[in-house]
Motif scaffolding. Structure first.
Motif, PDB file in Angstrom:
ATOM      1  N   ARG A 158      31.403  84.215  14.312  1.00  0.00           N
ATOM      2  CA  ARG A 158      30.197  83.395  14.197  1.00  0.00           C
ATOM      3  C   ARG A 158      29.517  83.539  12.830  1.00  0.00           C
ATOM      4  NH1 ARG A 158      27.978  81.963  19.478  1.00  0.00           N
ATOM      5  NH2 ARG A 158      29.378  82.693  21.120  1.00  0.00           N
ATOM      6  N   PHE A 159      29.703  84.704  12.196  1.00  0.00           N
ATOM      7  CA  PHE A 159      29.058  84.966  10.916  1.00  0.00           C
ATOM      8  C   PHE A 159      30.117  85.292   9.855  1.00  0.00           C
ATOM      9  CE2 PHE A 159      25.968  85.895  14.179  1.00  0.00           C
ATOM     10  CZ  PHE A 159      24.775  85.393  13.682  1.00  0.00           C
ATOM     11  N   GLY A 160      31.216  84.558   9.898  1.00  0.00           N
ATOM     12  CA  GLY A 160      32.319  84.836   8.995  1.00  0.00           C
ATOM     13  C   GLY A 160      31.990  84.669   7.525  1.00  0.00           C
ATOM     14  N   GLY A 161      30.938  83.911   7.230  1.00  0.00           N
ATOM     15  CA  GLY A 161      30.559  83.703   5.843  1.00  0.00           C
ATOM     16  C   GLY A 161      29.819  84.871   5.226  1.00  0.00           C
ATOM     17  N   ILE A 162      29.450  85.849   6.043  1.00  0.00           N
ATOM     18  CA  ILE A 162      28.737  87.029   5.545  1.00  0.00           C
ATOM     19  C   ILE A 162      29.752  88.160   5.433  1.00  0.00           C
ATOM     20  CG2 ILE A 162      26.858  88.644   5.968  1.00  0.00           C
ATOM     21  CD1 ILE A 162      25.488  86.494   7.606  1.00  0.00           C
ATOM     22  N   GLU A 163      30.046  88.578   4.205  1.00  0.00           N
ATOM     23  CA  GLU A 163      31.173  89.472   3.961  1.00  0.00           C
ATOM     24  C   GLU A 163      31.154  90.746   4.799  1.00  0.00           C
ATOM     25  OE1 GLU A 163      33.398  91.738   0.228  1.00  0.00           O
ATOM     26  OE2 GLU A 163      31.744  90.340  -0.123  1.00  0.00           O
ATOM     27  N   PRO A 164      30.060  91.522   4.851  1.00  0.00           N
ATOM     28  CA  PRO A 164      30.108  92.760   5.647  1.00  0.00           C
ATOM     29  C   PRO A 164      30.405  92.510   7.121  1.00  0.00           C
ATOM     30  CG  PRO A 164      28.240  92.787   4.155  1.00  0.00           C
ATOM     31  CD  PRO A 164      28.784  91.389   4.133  1.00  0.00           C
ATOM     32  N   LEU A 165      29.828  91.449   7.687  1.00  0.00           N
ATOM     33  CA  LEU A 165      30.040  91.169   9.104  1.00  0.00           C
ATOM     34  C   LEU A 165      31.460  90.697   9.369  1.00  0.00           C
ATOM     35  CD1 LEU A 165      26.668  89.433  10.066  1.00  0.00           C
ATOM     36  CD2 LEU A 165      27.307  91.842  10.253  1.00  0.00           C
ATOM     37  N   ALA A 166      32.078  90.061   8.390  1.00  0.00           N
ATOM     38  CA  ALA A 166      33.460  89.608   8.565  1.00  0.00           C
ATOM     39  C   ALA A 166      34.406  90.781   8.729  1.00  0.00           C
ATOM     40  CB  ALA A 166      33.886  88.762   7.366  1.00  0.00           C
ATOM     41  N   GLY A 167      33.996  91.972   8.278  1.00  0.00           N
ATOM     42  CA  GLY A 167      34.841  93.151   8.393  1.00  0.00           C
ATOM     43  C   GLY A 167      34.714  93.901   9.703  1.00  0.00           C
ATOM     44  N   LEU A 168      33.872  93.420  10.614  1.00  0.00           N
ATOM     45  CA  LEU A 168      33.661  94.131  11.878  1.00  0.00           C
ATOM     46  C   LEU A 168      34.935  94.351  12.690  1.00  0.00           C
ATOM     47  CD1 LEU A 168      30.259  92.653  13.115  1.00  0.00           C
ATOM     48  CD2 LEU A 168      30.753  95.062  12.692  1.00  0.00           C
ATOM     49  N   PRO A 169      35.817  93.345  12.831  1.00  0.00           N
ATOM     50  CA  PRO A 169      37.018  93.581  13.655  1.00  0.00           C
ATOM     51  C   PRO A 169      37.942  94.647  13.087  1.00  0.00           C
ATOM     52  CG  PRO A 169      36.627  91.235  13.368  1.00  0.00           C
ATOM     53  CD  PRO A 169      35.720  91.938  12.411  1.00  0.00           C
ATOM     54  N   ALA A 170      37.831  94.927  11.793  1.00  0.00           N
ATOM     55  CA  ALA A 170      38.728  95.896  11.164  1.00  0.00           C
ATOM     56  C   ALA A 170      38.238  97.332  11.295  1.00  0.00           C
ATOM     57  CB  ALA A 170      38.917  95.555   9.688  1.00  0.00           C
ATOM     58  N   LEU A 171      37.028  97.515  11.811  1.00  0.00           N
ATOM     59  CA  LEU A 171      36.513  98.874  11.976  1.00  0.00           C
ATOM     60  C   LEU A 171      37.373  99.645  12.972  1.00  0.00           C
ATOM     61  CD1 LEU A 171      32.617  98.508  12.186  1.00  0.00           C
ATOM     62  CD2 LEU A 171      33.955  99.507  10.328  1.00  0.00           C
ATOM     63  N   THR A 172      37.667 100.888  12.658  1.00  0.00           N
ATOM     64  CA  THR A 172      38.414 101.748  13.578  1.00  0.00           C
ATOM     65  C   THR A 172      37.564 102.942  13.949  1.00  0.00           C
ATOM     66  OG1 THR A 172      39.436 102.926  11.712  1.00  0.00           O
ATOM     67  CG2 THR A 172      40.649 101.048  12.645  1.00  0.00           C
ATOM     68  N   PHE A 173      37.752 103.437  15.154  1.00  0.00           N
ATOM     69  CA  PHE A 173      36.931 104.525  15.661  1.00  0.00           C
ATOM     70  C   PHE A 173      37.824 105.613  16.241  1.00  0.00           C
ATOM     71  CE2 PHE A 173      34.509 100.636  15.918  1.00  0.00           C
ATOM     72  CZ  PHE A 173      33.269 100.987  15.385  1.00  0.00           C
ATOM     73  N   ASN A 174      37.531 106.852  15.885  1.00  0.00           N
ATOM     74  CA  ASN A 174      38.241 107.984  16.476  1.00  0.00           C
ATOM     75  C   ASN A 174      37.848 108.140  17.932  1.00  0.00           C
ATOM     76  OD1 ASN A 174      39.508 108.674  14.057  1.00  0.00           O
ATOM     77  ND2 ASN A 174      37.734 109.847  13.383  1.00  0.00           N
ATOM     78  N   ARG A 175      38.678 108.806  18.694  1.00  0.00           N
ATOM     79  CA  ARG A 175      38.381 109.066  20.098  1.00  0.00           C
ATOM     80  C   ARG A 175      38.192 110.562  20.315  1.00  0.00           C
ATOM     81  NH1 ARG A 175      37.530 104.605  19.847  1.00  0.00           N
ATOM     82  NH2 ARG A 175      38.315 102.826  21.012  1.00  0.00           N
ATOM     83  N   PRO A 176      37.250 110.945  21.179  1.00  0.00           N
ATOM     84  CA  PRO A 176      37.081 112.372  21.466  1.00  0.00           C
ATOM     85  C   PRO A 176      38.354 112.969  22.035  1.00  0.00           C
ATOM     86  CG  PRO A 176      35.230 111.094  22.324  1.00  0.00           C
ATOM     87  CD  PRO A 176      36.274 110.107  21.894  1.00  0.00           C
ATOM     88  N   VAL A 177      38.681 114.178  21.624  1.00  0.00           N
ATOM     89  CA  VAL A 177      39.871 114.878  22.091  1.00  0.00           C
ATOM     90  C   VAL A 177      39.441 116.193  22.717  1.00  0.00           C
ATOM     91  CG1 VAL A 177      42.070 115.921  21.422  1.00  0.00           C
ATOM     92  CG2 VAL A 177      41.291 113.834  20.292  1.00  0.00           C
TER      93      VAL A 177
END
Length: 226
Positions: A158-177
């Motif tokens: 929805r906000f693909g024209g805003i560069e930082p928000l366009a990177g949201l799907p690429a964020l990766t998150f560690n999982r607790p172990v």
């Protein structure tokens, strides 16, 4: 929200919720109109999102007073602490603190950053998006989100024209172990050392005879010379 407790104001600016551009000074909000409307009985229900820490929303006593006087008929607090505001609420929705959820922030330079969940939310607490999805269902508004990743992808589309928000799907998150022994449990940073560095020796505790420890492959055992 006071500037010192407002790390994500730039994100709100990108969504158009707050006036200003990335990097602008964060000023105290002007909520006089809202206060007057609540005190005057012109607001039938107020939903307050309080992510903590206690006091980060500034003065909320006026909300407590409005509910006590009856000028505010319904108060819902979505938060992580049992504050005076939560005690005054008709409904308290237990959310997740910053260490109990995946989250994204836009820093003062406009750079997108992600933080991973370190621990699970306690008791009946849920991540904020889960609460809002369930609340929507209760009110007859269906929000088709099953994970936080789905929401991030939707924002990016929805906000693909805003560069930082366009990177949201690429964020990766560690999982607790889960810790596998006492050393990992006592200091989480040691987990990485034992997983990737000190694999030749098992974790030991107390007085141990060094000669009883296994020798790593390829190493020559040293003997004491007197």
């Amino acid at each position: 929200m006071p500037a010192v407790d407002a790390p994500n104001v730039n994100g709100a600016r990108m969504f158009g919720f707050v006036a200003g551009s990335v990097g602008d000074e964060v000023r105290e909000p002007d909520i006089k109109a809202l206060r007057d409307a609540v005190s005057g009985g012109r607001v039938s229900a107020l939903y307050v999102f309080d992510p903590g820490p206690d006091g980060s929303l500034g003065d909320t006593q006026w909300i407590v007073d409005a509910r006590a006087s009856g000028s505010l008929k319904l108060l819902v607090v979505h938060g992580v602490l049992m504050t005076a505001l939560a005690r005054a609420a008709d409904f308290v929705l237990p959310g997740a603190s910053y260490v109990e959820k995946e989250a994204s922030y836009t820093n003062e330079q406009g750079t997108l950053q992600g933080t991973a969940r370190a621990i699970a939310p306690p008791g009946d607490a849920m991540e904020d998006w889960q609460i809002l999805v369930n609340l929507g269902l209760a009110l007859g508004v269906r929000l088709d989100y099953a994970t936080a990743a789905h929401i991030r992808a939707d924002i990016a589309s929805r906000f693909g024209g805003i560069e930082p928000l366009a990177g949201l799907p690429a964020l990766t998150f560690n999982r607790p172990v889960a810790a596998r022994h006492w050393l990992q449990a006592s200091n989480p940073s040691e987990r990485w050392k034992w997983d990737f560095m000190f694999q030749d020796l098992p974790p030991v505790k107390g007085n141990v005879d060094p000669t009883a420890l296994p020798v790593a492959p390829g190493m020559i055992a040293l003997r004491e010379v007197k």
